[in-house]
Scaffold this motif. Structure first.
Motif, short mmCIF file in Angstrom:
data_model
loop_
_atom_site.label_atom_id
_atom_site.label_comp_id
_atom_site.label_asym_id
_atom_site.label_seq_id
_atom_site.Cartn_x
_atom_site.Cartn_y
_atom_site.Cartn_z
N PRO A 167 0.80 -1.24 0.00
CA PRO A 167 0.00 0.00 0.00
C PRO A 167 0.82 1.28 0.00
CG PRO A 167 0.01 -0.97 2.19
CD PRO A 167 0.72 -1.95 1.29
N TYR A 168 1.96 1.28 0.69
CA TYR A 168 2.78 2.49 0.80
C TYR A 168 4.21 2.15 0.40
CZ TYR A 168 -1.15 3.65 3.85
OH TYR A 168 -2.39 3.84 4.37
N LEU A 169 4.86 3.12 -0.26
CA LEU A 169 6.25 2.90 -0.65
C LEU A 169 6.92 4.23 -0.95
CD1 LEU A 169 8.17 0.44 -1.16
CD2 LEU A 169 7.80 0.85 -3.60
N LYS A 170 7.91 4.58 -0.13
CA LYS A 170 8.73 5.77 -0.38
C LYS A 170 10.11 5.29 -0.83
CE LYS A 170 8.57 9.34 2.23
NZ LYS A 170 8.65 10.25 3.40
N VAL A 171 10.56 5.80 -1.97
CA VAL A 171 11.78 5.26 -2.58
C VAL A 171 13.00 6.12 -2.34
CG1 VAL A 171 10.41 4.13 -4.37
CG2 VAL A 171 11.38 6.39 -4.81
N VAL A 172 12.85 7.26 -1.64
CA VAL A 172 13.99 8.15 -1.40
C VAL A 172 14.42 7.99 0.06
CG1 VAL A 172 14.88 10.50 -1.59
CG2 VAL A 172 12.98 9.76 -3.05
N PRO A 173 15.46 7.20 0.34
CA PRO A 173 15.85 6.97 1.73
C PRO A 173 16.25 8.23 2.47
CG PRO A 173 16.85 5.35 0.27
CD PRO A 173 16.24 6.39 -0.61
N THR A 174 16.88 9.18 1.78
CA THR A 174 17.35 10.39 2.45
C THR A 174 16.22 11.37 2.76
OG1 THR A 174 18.01 11.13 0.24
CG2 THR A 174 19.75 10.34 1.70
N ALA A 175 15.00 11.08 2.30
CA ALA A 175 13.84 11.88 2.69
C ALA A 175 13.21 11.32 3.96
CB ALA A 175 12.81 11.90 1.56
N ASP A 176 13.86 10.34 4.57
CA ASP A 176 13.43 9.75 5.83
C ASP A 176 14.42 10.18 6.91
OD1 ASP A 176 12.74 8.19 7.99
OD2 ASP A 176 12.46 6.36 6.83
N GLU A 183 11.07 16.29 -2.30
CA GLU A 183 10.07 15.25 -2.55
C GLU A 183 8.65 15.81 -2.45
OE1 GLU A 183 9.43 10.65 -1.15
OE2 GLU A 183 9.73 12.16 0.40
N VAL A 184 8.43 16.70 -1.48
CA VAL A 184 7.11 17.30 -1.31
C VAL A 184 6.73 18.12 -2.55
CG1 VAL A 184 5.81 19.02 -0.02
CG2 VAL A 184 7.13 17.30 1.20
N VAL A 185 7.69 18.82 -3.14
CA VAL A 185 7.40 19.61 -4.35
C VAL A 185 6.95 18.70 -5.48
CG1 VAL A 185 8.40 21.09 -6.13
CG2 VAL A 185 8.93 21.50 -3.73
N PHE A 186 7.64 17.57 -5.67
CA PHE A 186 7.24 16.62 -6.71
C PHE A 186 5.83 16.07 -6.44
CE2 PHE A 186 11.89 16.05 -7.59
CZ PHE A 186 11.84 16.41 -8.93
N ILE A 187 5.54 15.78 -5.17
CA ILE A 187 4.21 15.28 -4.81
C ILE A 187 3.14 16.33 -5.09
CG2 ILE A 187 2.77 14.50 -2.89
CD1 ILE A 187 5.28 13.29 -1.62
N LEU A 188 3.41 17.58 -4.76
CA LEU A 188 2.45 18.65 -5.00
C LEU A 188 2.19 18.84 -6.49
CD1 LEU A 188 3.62 21.33 -2.41
CD2 LEU A 188 1.54 19.96 -2.32
N ILE A 189 3.24 18.75 -7.29
CA ILE A 189 3.07 18.87 -8.74
C ILE A 189 2.17 17.76 -9.27
CG2 ILE A 189 4.28 18.72 -10.97
CD1 ILE A 189 6.67 20.09 -9.59
N ALA A 190 2.42 16.53 -8.81
CA ALA A 190 1.62 15.39 -9.27
C ALA A 190 0.19 15.46 -8.76
CB ALA A 190 2.28 14.08 -8.81
N ALA A 191 0.00 16.05 -7.57
CA ALA A 191 -1.34 16.08 -6.97
C ALA A 191 -2.21 17.20 -7.53
CB ALA A 191 -1.23 16.23 -5.46
N LEU A 192 -1.60 18.32 -7.88
CA LEU A 192 -2.38 19.51 -8.22
C LEU A 192 -2.49 19.78 -9.72
CD1 LEU A 192 -1.05 21.91 -5.44
CD2 LEU A 192 -3.08 20.46 -5.39
N LEU A 193 -1.61 19.19 -10.53
CA LEU A 193 -1.65 19.43 -11.97
C LEU A 193 -2.21 18.21 -12.69
CD1 LEU A 193 1.79 21.19 -12.63
CD2 LEU A 193 -0.46 22.25 -12.37
N PRO A 194 -2.94 18.40 -13.78
CA PRO A 194 -3.39 17.25 -14.58
C PRO A 194 -2.18 16.52 -15.17
CG PRO A 194 -3.80 19.31 -15.73
CD PRO A 194 -3.39 19.68 -14.35
#
Length: 261
Positions: A125-134, A207-218
């Motif tokens: 269900p969940y998977l974060k692939v950037v270890p240094t963002a942890d 990482e948050v910026v990439f997530i926001l781009i994917a969440a808010l833009l078509p």
């Protein structure tokens, strides 16, 4: 990604991508995805560099050998210019830190839903692939550096010398010992915290910026935000790996210095 058939709103999409695949609760919670990718990347790094070293030639080198040699020479030059002691561990440690962190940071350039999508198909269900963002990974690496600082401080200076360094700096007078100890111990403990939090903060923000781009833009317009940010983020990725490496060298160089009291 969400489970098949589940629809995510922008807010739930963001929250979903900020969750780790974990086991346990509270202090004993283990982020399986961060550990998996950090170990996997570390093994890939060791295998790649060892295979290049085995195939290295003194004749005209190939492109891969040239890249590896440039990295090694770059690290070696920085160690020679910064580290004032004599320790054969420092250069290999600096090389490992720089390349390992750089490769872990590079995972942030993979499209945010690419690997999690295939994981969701497998029931993950969940998977974060950037270890240094942890923060757990970055602080663990920083604590490793901190233990080396303490070890070499005691080994080079001895318990007496290390204690004097903490008690008689910056003011070399017995009446200032309590103030010196408070200042120096706080400065010593701040090293691993700042080292780990700096790396985590920069990579988590990216990482948050990439997530926001994917969440808010078509989906058809996401490249307008993700491509420029990815190009800029390459600079951030490299700088953060370099800063972590250089601070490690500086801290260990200080641990090898024997001041006169």
């Amino acid at each position: 990604m969400a489970a098949p058939g589940e629809t995510l709103t922008p807010s739930s999409y963001i929250v979903h991508h900020l969750l780790n695949l974990s086991v346990g609760e509270g202090f004993w919670m283990v982020h399986i995805d961060s550990l998996f990718f950090s170990v996997l990347i570390g093994i890939a790094f060791l295998w790649f560099f060892s295979s290049v070293a085995k195939k290295a030639t003194t004749e005209v080198p190939g492109m891969i050998q040239c890249v590896v040699e440039i990295i090694v020479e770059f690290i070696d030059r920085n160690v020679r210019e910064t580290f004032k002691g004599n320790n054969p561990l420092i250069a290999p440690l600096a090389l490992t830190i720089f390349v390992w962190i750089f490769l872990m940071n590079m995972m942030d350039l993979i499209p945010i839903d690419f690997i999690p999508h295939f994981a969701s198909l497998a029931g993950i269900p969940y998977l974060k692939v950037v270890p240094t963002a942890d923060v757990n990974i970055t602080l663990a690496m920083a604590l490793g550096v901190f233990f080396l600082i303490i070890y070499y401080s005691l080994k080079i200076k001895g318990i007496r010398g290390f204690t004097k360094e903490l008690a008689l700096h910056p003011f070399n007078h017995w009446s200032m010992i309590p103030f010196n100890l408070l200042l120096e111990v706080a400065s010593l403990l701040a090293k691993p915290i700042s080292l780990g939090m700096r790396l985590f903060g920069n990579m988590f923000a990216g990482e948050v910026v990439f997530i926001l781009i994917a969440a808010l833009l078509p989906w058809w317009a996401q490249w307008l935000g993700s491509v420029p940010w990815a190009i800029f983020h390459i600079l951030v990725i490299t700088i953060q790996a370099f800063v972590f490496m250089m601070l490690t060298i500086v801290y260990l160089s200080q641990a090898h210095e024997v001041p006169e009291h």
